[in-house]
Design an enzyme around this catalytic site. Structure first.
Site, PDB file in Angstrom:
ATOM      1  N   ASP A  86       1.046  -1.409  -0.306  1.00  0.00           N
ATOM      2  CA  ASP A  86       0.045   0.225   0.275  1.00  0.00           C
ATOM      3  C   ASP A  86       0.535   0.890  -0.198  1.00  0.00           C
ATOM      4  OD1 ASP A  86       1.160  -0.257   2.101  1.00  0.00           O
ATOM      5  OD2 ASP A  86      -0.414  -0.538   3.949  1.00  0.00           O
ATOM      6  N   GLU A 139      -0.449  -9.002  -0.757  1.00  0.00           N
ATOM      7  CA  GLU A 139      -1.155  -8.407  -0.166  1.00  0.00           C
ATOM      8  C   GLU A 139      -1.918  -7.432  -0.232  1.00  0.00           C
ATOM      9  OE1 GLU A 139       0.151  -5.497   2.729  1.00  0.00           O
ATOM     10  OE2 GLU A 139       1.487  -7.133   4.400  1.00  0.00           O
ATOM     11  N   GLU A 181      -2.372   4.964   2.954  1.00  0.00           N
ATOM     12  CA  GLU A 181      -2.112   3.657   2.665  1.00  0.00           C
ATOM     13  C   GLU A 181      -3.682   3.114   2.033  1.00  0.00           C
ATOM     14  OE1 GLU A 181      -0.663   5.372   5.545  1.00  0.00           O
ATOM     15  OE2 GLU A 181       1.295   4.562   5.140  1.00  0.00           O
ATOM     16  N   HIS A 237       5.938   5.826  13.022  1.00  0.00           N
ATOM     17  CA  HIS A 237       6.325   6.316  11.749  1.00  0.00           C
ATOM     18  C   HIS A 237       4.471   6.731  11.380  1.00  0.00           C
ATOM     19  CE1 HIS A 237       5.036   2.963   8.493  1.00  0.00           C
ATOM     20  NE2 HIS A 237       5.497   2.623   9.607  1.00  0.00           N
ATOM     21  N   ARG A 273       2.189   8.324   9.414  1.00  0.00           N
ATOM     22  CA  ARG A 273       1.871   9.944   8.237  1.00  0.00           C
ATOM     23  C   ARG A 273       0.928  10.137   9.062  1.00  0.00           C
ATOM     24  NH1 ARG A 273       4.286   9.244   4.284  1.00  0.00           N
ATOM     25  NH2 ARG A 273       5.005  11.490   2.968  1.00  0.00           N
ATOM     26  N   HIS A 316      12.358   5.338  13.691  1.00  0.00           N
ATOM     27  CA  HIS A 316      12.463   5.592  11.684  1.00  0.00           C
ATOM     28  C   HIS A 316      13.412   6.083  11.249  1.00  0.00           C
ATOM     29  CE1 HIS A 316      10.286   5.977   7.909  1.00  0.00           C
ATOM     30  NE2 HIS A 316       9.990   4.781   8.109  1.00  0.00           N
TER      31      HIS A 316
HETATM   32  C1  UD1 Z   1       6.868   4.792   3.847  1.00  0.00           C
HETATM   33  C2  UD1 Z   1       5.330   4.236   2.928  1.00  0.00           C
HETATM   34  C3  UD1 Z   1       4.310   3.944   4.316  1.00  0.00           C
HETATM   35  C4  UD1 Z   1       5.291   2.986   4.850  1.00  0.00           C
HETATM   36  C5  UD1 Z   1       6.851   3.417   5.604  1.00  0.00           C
HETATM   37  C6  UD1 Z   1       7.280   2.017   6.441  1.00  0.00           C
HETATM   38  C7  UD1 Z   1       4.422   6.666   1.142  1.00  0.00           C
HETATM   39  C8  UD1 Z   1       3.010   7.001   1.514  1.00  0.00           C
HETATM   40  N1  UD1 Z   1       4.511   5.774   3.215  1.00  0.00           N
HETATM   41  O1  UD1 Z   1       6.232   5.680   4.604  1.00  0.00           O
HETATM   42  O2  UD1 Z   1       3.250   3.936   3.544  1.00  0.00           O
HETATM   43  O3  UD1 Z   1       4.465   1.992   6.156  1.00  0.00           O
HETATM   44  O4  UD1 Z   1       7.374   3.862   4.585  1.00  0.00           O
HETATM   45  O5  UD1 Z   1       8.389   2.439   7.085  1.00  0.00           O
HETATM   46  O6  UD1 Z   1       4.655   5.375   0.677  1.00  0.00           O
HETATM   47  N2  UD1 Z   1      14.205   7.956   5.528  1.00  0.00           N
HETATM   48  C9  UD1 Z   1      15.887   8.254   4.988  1.00  0.00           C
HETATM   49  N3  UD1 Z   1      16.712   6.324   4.859  1.00  0.00           N
HETATM   50  C10 UD1 Z   1      15.340   5.250   5.032  1.00  0.00           C
HETATM   51  C11 UD1 Z   1      14.006   5.617   4.797  1.00  0.00           C
HETATM   52  C12 UD1 Z   1      13.501   6.559   5.301  1.00  0.00           C
HETATM   53  O7  UD1 Z   1      16.549   8.984   5.555  1.00  0.00           O
HETATM   54  O8  UD1 Z   1      16.132   3.996   4.874  1.00  0.00           O
HETATM   55  C13 UD1 Z   1      13.461   9.299   5.832  1.00  0.00           C
HETATM   56  C14 UD1 Z   1      13.726  10.140   4.950  1.00  0.00           C
HETATM   57  O9  UD1 Z   1      13.599  11.320   5.114  1.00  0.00           O
HETATM   58  C15 UD1 Z   1      12.296  10.025   3.537  1.00  0.00           C
HETATM   59  C16 UD1 Z   1      11.715  10.294   4.949  1.00  0.00           C
HETATM   60  O10 UD1 Z   1      12.440   9.393   5.501  1.00  0.00           O
HETATM   61  O11 UD1 Z   1      12.290  11.880   3.506  1.00  0.00           O
HETATM   62  C17 UD1 Z   1      10.497   9.521   4.815  1.00  0.00           C
HETATM   63  O12 UD1 Z   1      10.388   8.621   3.775  1.00  0.00           O
HETATM   64  P1  UD1 Z   1       9.072   8.414   2.850  1.00  0.00           P
HETATM   65  O13 UD1 Z   1       9.146   6.864   2.567  1.00  0.00           O
HETATM   66  O14 UD1 Z   1       8.671   9.131   2.144  1.00  0.00           O
HETATM   67  O15 UD1 Z   1       7.665   7.904   4.013  1.00  0.00           O
HETATM   68  P2  UD1 Z   1       7.535   6.950   5.186  1.00  0.00           P
HETATM   69  O16 UD1 Z   1       7.170   7.639   6.610  1.00  0.00           O
HETATM   70  O17 UD1 Z   1       9.092   5.975   5.545  1.00  0.00           O
HETATM   71  N1  UDP Z   2      11.677  -3.971  11.015  1.00  0.00           N
HETATM   72  C1  UDP Z   2      12.920  -3.593  11.082  1.00  0.00           C
HETATM   73  N2  UDP Z   2      13.215  -3.061  12.080  1.00  0.00           N
HETATM   74  C2  UDP Z   2      13.050  -1.684  12.590  1.00  0.00           C
HETATM   75  C3  UDP Z   2      11.717  -1.288  13.027  1.00  0.00           C
HETATM   76  C4  UDP Z   2      10.955  -2.662  12.099  1.00  0.00           C
HETATM   77  O1  UDP Z   2      13.669  -4.462  10.629  1.00  0.00           O
HETATM   78  O2  UDP Z   2      14.246  -1.042  13.062  1.00  0.00           O
HETATM   79  C5  UDP Z   2      10.772  -4.737  10.383  1.00  0.00           C
HETATM   80  C6  UDP Z   2       9.763  -5.401  11.172  1.00  0.00           C
HETATM   81  O3  UDP Z   2      10.522  -6.598  11.533  1.00  0.00           O
HETATM   82  C7  UDP Z   2       8.395  -5.380   9.786  1.00  0.00           C
HETATM   83  C8  UDP Z   2       8.854  -3.925   9.116  1.00  0.00           C
HETATM   84  O4  UDP Z   2      10.230  -3.658   9.439  1.00  0.00           O
HETATM   85  O5  UDP Z   2       8.641  -6.485   9.275  1.00  0.00           O
HETATM   86  C9  UDP Z   2       7.780  -2.861   9.301  1.00  0.00           C
HETATM   87  O6  UDP Z   2       8.333  -1.383   9.193  1.00  0.00           O
HETATM   88  P1  UDP Z   2       7.347   0.060   9.197  1.00  0.00           P
HETATM   89  O7  UDP Z   2       7.164  -0.329  10.357  1.00  0.00           O
HETATM   90  O8  UDP Z   2       8.374   0.382   8.576  1.00  0.00           O
HETATM   91  O9  UDP Z   2       6.350  -0.386   8.108  1.00  0.00           O
HETATM   92  P2  UDP Z   2       4.520  -1.162   7.844  1.00  0.00           P
HETATM   93  O10 UDP Z   2       4.536  -2.187   8.547  1.00  0.00           O
HETATM   94  O11 UDP Z   2       3.888   0.649   9.141  1.00  0.00           O
HETATM   95  O12 UDP Z   2       4.201   0.052   6.713  1.00  0.00           O
END
Ligand code: UD1
Ligand code: UDP
Length: 375
Positions: free
Chosen positions: A98, A120, A134, A210, A212, A243
């Site tokens: 999603d 999924e 999502e 984490h 939004r 996160h």
């Molecule tokens: C995204 C997804 C959310 C999912 C989550 C899992 C969308 C809109 N959101 O949200 O559905 O649950 O991922 O974690 O698709 N960043 C880093 N390094 C990384 C990852 C993230 O620096 O490896 C930072 C960056 O500044 C980035 C910010 O996190 O801009 C947000 O990342 P983004 O993918 O936009 O949103 P998430 O909150 O991670």
């Molecule tokens: N996870 C991880 N390291 C962490 C936190 C979470 O490997 O520090 C794993 C967790 O086991 C799960 C997945 O990341 O499989 C969940 O990711 P996240 O919570 O970022 O996204 P969501 O599932 O809410 O989309």
């Protein structure tokens, strides 16, 4: 017969954790040519998972930018995946879950008239604004998907209710395939900070947050309640792998100033360490989707820090409690789980509505049958 060209597209940590077991199965089957495109909507958090599963993408769109908006991600994924599809001409594009990567990769496939497989599929909260974006991503992806891999019967029913009744299959969730491959009773963490935690003599609460819709005031309330919990329960210790999103990290550092011994703020934990950390913890507090599926399989009580869930199965089974983001409720439920053995025991039952660890194989067989019927 030509091999079936399967293009798997994913970009965030949870998509990678749930798609890598499937990619490995696809790579091992001689009916299939497996091609992987990562959008890298996440960077470090994605790379860590790719390393663990030893998945080497043929395409890496490398789109992540700090401060990226949903529109930024969408633009880059749509045009990037469009180019990849035109170059590698797949029989089917697989997307997962999603995220913005999911929806835009699916759209790119749709515009190129390539079949879409949604892994999924069928999760619904019923509120288009929660989780945001999502819930909409899932519904819109489902509307253009050709073959739906629903983890549970409830997920299948959600699709049927929307009139989606062709090529819907219950497969279990590949999250369990991943989990079962990494849990080890005698596990020693790679991260020394985790090896130094006394899981025997303290009640370790594993916290992640984490979403939004929780940014800002709800997150501040969550952190307030967690702080009060550790201030009043000296045997509790919170581990919070933060996160990478900077806005969450800044608020966390500010909120837990002065209680750093009881609330340990650490970098995201690599997946194998994280899964085993869940297994050793006393209690999990989270707004994550994936963790709501993993922790019940390990028999760990989960407090969900959201007002809805698209994963009702473990709530029905009693291991997961939907607590919301109200500071009083979080404190009260947390306090009870820390101090009332009976309540803790009733929530500690292992339930696994999400699969038997063989979902990837099932999905692959369904893809082969689907493409054969289309040829
Ligand atoms: C995204 C997804 C959310 C999912 C989550 C899992 C969308 C809109 N959101 O949200 O559905 O649950 O991922 O974690 O698709 N960043 C880093 N390094 C990384 C990852 C993230 O620096 O490896 C930072 C960056 O500044 C980035 C910010 O996190 O801009 C947000 O990342 P983004 O993918 O936009 O949103 P998430 O909150 O991670
Ligand atoms: N996870 C991880 N390291 C962490 C936190 C979470 O490997 O520090 C794993 C967790 O086991 C799960 C997945 O990341 O499989 C969940 O990711 P996240 O919570 O970022 O996204 P969501 O599932 O809410 O989309």
């Amino acid at each position: 017969m030509n091999k079936i060209r399967v293009l798997s597209v994913f970009g965030t940590r949870p998509e990678a954790i749930k798609m890598c077991p499937l990619v490995k199965v696809l790579e091992g089957d001689d009916r299939i040519e497996s091609i992987v495109c990562v959008t890298a909507q996440h960077r470090e958090m994605l790379d860590s998972v790719l390393n663990i599963f030893d998945v080497k993408p043929q395409y890496d769109l490398n789109i992540m930018a700090h401060g990226q908006t949903i529109v930024d991600i969408s633009n880059k994924v749509l045009s990037g995946v469009d180019s990849v599809i035109k170059e590698c001409n797949p029989d089917i594009v697989l997307v997962h879950g999603d995220t913005s990567t999911t929806l835009n990769a699916a759209l790119a496939a749709f515009y190129n008239k390539v079949s879409i497989g949604h892994v999924e599929a069928g999760l619904r909260s019923g509120d288009i604004y929660s989780p945001f974006p999502e819930e909409a991503n899932r519904k819109l992806t489902g509307a253009i998907t050709n073959i739906h891999f629903a983890p549970t019967e409830g997920n299948e029913n959600n699709l049927l209710k929307e009139g989606i009744n062709k090529c819907v299959y219950i497969t279990g969730n590949t999250v369990i395939d991943a989990l079962l491959s990494v849990i080890d009773e005698n596990y020693k963490f790679k991260d020394e900070t985790l090896n130094n935690i006394d899981f025997e003599n303290s009640k370790v609460i594993l916290l992640t947050a984490h979403r939004r819709e929780n940014w800002g005031a709800p997150m501040a309330d969550i952190f307030y309640a967690v702080r009060k919990l550790v201030e009043e329960n000296k045997d509790a210790k919170v581990i919070f792998p933060m996160h990478k999103n900077p806005s969450i990290r800044e608020l966390a550092r500010e909120s837990f100033k002065g209680v750093e011994d009881s609330v340990v703020l650490i970098e995201p934990v690599e997946y194998v360490d994280f899964a085993n950390l869940m297994a050793k913890s006393y209690l999990i507090m989270t707004d994550s989707g994936g963790i709501q599926e993993e922790a019940p399989a390990l028999g760990k009580p989960v407090m969900v820090l959201r007002s809805e869930t698209e994963r009702p199965e473990a709530v029905e089974a009693g291991t997961v409690k939907l607590v919301g983001v109200d500071r009083e409720s979080i404190y009260n439920v947390g306090n009870e789980l820390l101090n009332n053995k009976e309540v803790y025991k009733t929530m500690s039952n292992a339930v696994n509505p999400y699969g038997d660890g063989k979902s990837s194989q099932r999905i692959m067989d369904l893809i082969v049958a689907y493409i054969d019927s289309e040829r």
